[in-house]
Scaffold this motif. Structure first.
Motif, PDB file in Angstrom:
ATOM      1  N   GLU A  56       0.877  -1.254   0.066  1.00 56.23           N
ATOM      2  CA  GLU A  56       0.032  -0.083   0.141  1.00 56.23           C
ATOM      3  C   GLU A  56       0.894   1.295  -0.129  1.00 56.23           C
ATOM      4  OE1 GLU A  56      -2.176  -0.625   3.154  1.00 56.23           O
ATOM      5  OE2 GLU A  56      -3.764  -2.057   2.346  1.00 56.23           O
ATOM      6  N   ALA A  57       2.067   1.160   0.554  1.00 57.05           N
ATOM      7  CA  ALA A  57       2.865   2.286   0.703  1.00 57.05           C
ATOM      8  C   ALA A  57       3.566   2.500  -0.841  1.00 57.05           C
ATOM      9  CB  ALA A  57       4.026   2.196   1.806  1.00 57.05           C
ATOM     10  N   GLY A  58       3.633   1.402  -1.610  1.00 54.61           N
ATOM     11  CA  GLY A  58       4.176   1.532  -2.925  1.00 54.61           C
ATOM     12  C   GLY A  58       5.580   0.771  -2.841  1.00 54.61           C
ATOM     13  N   TRP A 386       6.759   4.622   8.187  1.00 52.72           N
ATOM     14  CA  TRP A 386       6.040   4.563   7.188  1.00 52.72           C
ATOM     15  C   TRP A 386       5.683   5.780   6.185  1.00 52.72           C
ATOM     16  CZ3 TRP A 386       4.931  -0.296   5.645  1.00 52.72           C
ATOM     17  CH2 TRP A 386       5.013  -1.282   6.574  1.00 52.72           C
ATOM     18  N   GLU A 390       6.624   5.863   2.163  1.00 52.51           N
ATOM     19  CA  GLU A 390       5.571   6.256   1.131  1.00 52.51           C
ATOM     20  C   GLU A 390       6.304   7.381   0.380  1.00 52.51           C
ATOM     21  OE1 GLU A 390       2.443   7.668   3.635  1.00 52.51           O
ATOM     22  OE2 GLU A 390       1.966   5.776   4.089  1.00 52.51           O
ATOM     23  N   THR A 391       7.081   8.404   0.718  1.00 56.43           N
ATOM     24  CA  THR A 391       7.961   9.270   0.158  1.00 56.43           C
ATOM     25  C   THR A 391       8.843   8.677  -0.664  1.00 56.43           C
ATOM     26  OG1 THR A 391       8.776  11.601   0.437  1.00 56.43           O
ATOM     27  CG2 THR A 391       9.688   9.845   1.658  1.00 56.43           C
ATOM     28  N   ARG A 394       6.996   7.686  -3.773  1.00 55.83           N
ATOM     29  CA  ARG A 394       6.472   8.893  -4.536  1.00 55.83           C
ATOM     30  C   ARG A 394       7.783   9.387  -5.234  1.00 55.83           C
ATOM     31  NH1 ARG A 394       3.325  10.209   0.118  1.00 55.83           N
ATOM     32  NH2 ARG A 394       4.680  11.623   0.814  1.00 55.83           N
TER      33      ARG A 394
END
Length: 405
Positions: A56-58, A386, A390-391, A394
Motif C-alpha cells: 500500500e505504501a508503494g 511508514w 511512502e515518500t 513517490r
C-alpha cells in the motif's frame, strides 16, 4: 531478482516497526516462555499485515519486516544480529567473556575493540551520555548487554525458525500479490564479533560461522525467496578499532571476512542474493566512519547480484560519486539508500527523485532499485517509518517519469 525494466522499483533494507502486540508476544521467544503457539499465530498474521502495508505504501520488493528476528523493545539496534544466538548451538553465557574488554590494535594486526570503546563514542562522550542529545543508544555508563561466546563447535539449530520465516513470507506474498520478497540473514563477519573460546584462530571462527550460516542462506533460497546478507562488519568495524588503523591494514581485515562470506555463498544463485552494507544504524555523529571509496571494490567482490548501501544520510550522501570511478558489473544491481533512518525529517519526494537520478545516470536506470539506508524498525517512530516508505515510492515515481521520458 526483479530489475527496473520500465520504472524505478522500490525496496528497503529490512527491519520494519513491530506492533505493540508483537513486541509483547516476542517475550514468548525467551527459552521457557509461555504462549509460543499464540506468538506463532500472531506472527503469521503480522507478516501478512506488514507485507500488505508495504504494498500500500508503494514498495515493490517486500519482506517480513524481520518480524521473525526477536525484538522486545520499540528501540532496538541489535535485533538483526542477536536473533542468531537462538539459532546457533555451541554458544553459552560465560563469566569471562571479554567482548566488552577494550583492546588495542598495532600496525599490521587489526583487532576489534569493545563496542563501548568505539572512537565515535569517545570523541562525543558528552553527547552520547546526555539524555537530551537525541542520540538513542544505551548509556555507556550502565552495565553492558550480555552476549554469548562460542564454547564449543558451533552448529546451526535454527531450521524451525527459518522455516517459519520463509513460510510466513511466502504466504504473505501469495495473499497480497507481491511479486518478490526477501529474507535477511546475518553475515559470518558480523556473527563472529561475539567471543570465541573454542576456535584456534579468528579465521577458523569466521569459516565456522560461514558453514553454519550457509544452512540459513540455503533454506531461504530453496524456498524461492531472495536472500539479503546483513553485514555492517565490512564498514562499521572501522570505528571499533583503536587506534585508527591504516586503511590498507583494515582492507586486509575486511578481505578475510569477504572471503569467508563468499565461502558461505559458494554455488548459490547470485541472481537471488543481495548484500547490505552500512556504517551502523545508531543515531550518532559518525565522524569516524570510513569513506565508501575505500570499500566499494571489496563490496563488488562479494558474490551477490545486488548491493545495498547507505546513500541518503548526511555523512554519506555525497558518496554517490564513487560510481563515477567504479563500473557496476554487468547484470548486477544497486539498492542505494535514498531515504535515511538517521533523521526524523521525512524526505521530500523531489529530493528522493534527485538522489535516484544521480545513480541511474551513472550505472543505468535498469540497474537501480530505490531503497532505504538501513532498517527503519527500531530506529524511528513507526509513523515516521511508514511516511518515509511512502515518500520513497513517490520519489521513485517522479524519477521514473523523468528517466523514461
Amino acid at each position: 531478482m526483479l530489475h527496473s525494466a520500465d520504472r524505478i522499483l522500490t525496496s528497503h533494507a529490512g527491519s520494519l516497526p513491530r506492533t505493540p502486540e508483537l513486541l509483547e508476544a516476542n517475550e514468548a521467544r525467551v527459552p521457557g516462555g509461555a504462549g509460543a503457539e499464540e506468538f506463532d499465530r500472531l506472527l503469521r498474521d503480522a507478516v501478512v499485515d506488514v507485507v500488505r502495508r508495504q504494498r500500500e505504501a508503494g514498495i515493490d520488493v517486500v519482506n517480513d519486516g524481520e518480524y521473525g528476528h526477536a525484538m522486545t523493545h520499540s528501540v532496538d539496534y541489535g535485533a538483526w544480529w542477536t536473533y542468531s544466538f537462538d539459532r546457533t548451538g555451541g554458544l553459552e553465557i560465560v563469566d569471562d567473556n571479554d567482548i566488552h574488554v577494550p583492546k588495542r590494535s598495532t600496525p599490521g594486526n587489526v583487532v576489534l575493540t569493545s563496542f563501548l570503546d568505539r572512537r565515535d563514542l569517545a570523541a562525543f562522550h558528552d553527547a552520547y551520555t546526555d539524555p537530551s542529545s537525541g542520540i538513542h543508544l544505551a548509556d555507556p555508563d550502565l552495565p553492558p548487554p550480555v552476549f554469548p561466546a562460542a564454547t564449543g563447535p558451533i552448529s546451526y539449530t535454527g531450521r524451525d525458525a527459518v522455516s517459519s520465516d520463509v513460510a510466513n513470507l511466502t504466504a504473505a506474498l501469495r495473499e497480497t500479490g507481491a511479486a518478490e520478497g526477501f529474507v535477511a540473514a546475518l553475515s559470518p563477519g558480523s556473527a563472529a564479533r561475539i567471543g570465541n573460546h573454542h576456535y584456534a584462530s579468528e579465521e577458523e571462527f569466521l569459516y565456522a560461522w560461514a558453514d553454519v550460516l550457509r544452512e540459513e542462506y540455503t533454506a531461504i533460497l530453496d524456498a524461492g525467496l531472495v536472500l539479503q546478507i546483513d553485514d555492517p562488519s565490512i564498514a562499521e568495524s572501522w570505528d571499533q578499532i583503536n587506534p585508527e588503523p591504516a586503511v590498507e591494514d583494515y582492507r586486509r581485515f575486511v578481505q578475510v571476512r569477504v572471503e569467508a562470506l563468499n565461502h558461505a555463498l559458494r554455488g548459490l544463485p547470485q541472481e537471488r542474493i543481495r548484500f547490505h552494507l552500512c556504517w551502523g544504524s545508531w543515531h550518532g555523529p559518525h565522524t569516524t566512519d570510513l569513506e565508501f571509496k575505500h570499500l566499494v571494490d571489496l563490496l563488488l567482490s562479494i558474490d551477490a547480484g545486488a548491493y545495498s548501501f547507505e546513500g541518503a544520510n548526511a555523512r554519506h550522501e555525497h558518496e554517490w560519486k564513487v560510481w563515477e570511478d567504479h563500473t557496476l558489473p554487468e547484470g548486477k544491481l544497486i539498492l542505494p539508500g535514498v531515504v535515511s533512518h538517521a533523521t526524523n525529517v521525512v524526505e521530500h519526494p523531489e529530493l528522493v527523485a534527485d538522489r535516484i537520478e544521480r545513480y541511474a545516470k551513472l550505472v543505468g536506470r535498469e540497474n537501480v532499485i530505490a531503497s532505504t539506508d538501513c532498517g527503519l524498525g527500531g530506529r524511528v517512530h513507526p509513523q515516521i517509518a511508514w511516511a518515509k516508505l511512502e515518500t520513497l515510492a513517490r520519489g521513485a515515481e517522479l524519477a521514473s517519469r523523468r528517466l523514461w521520458a
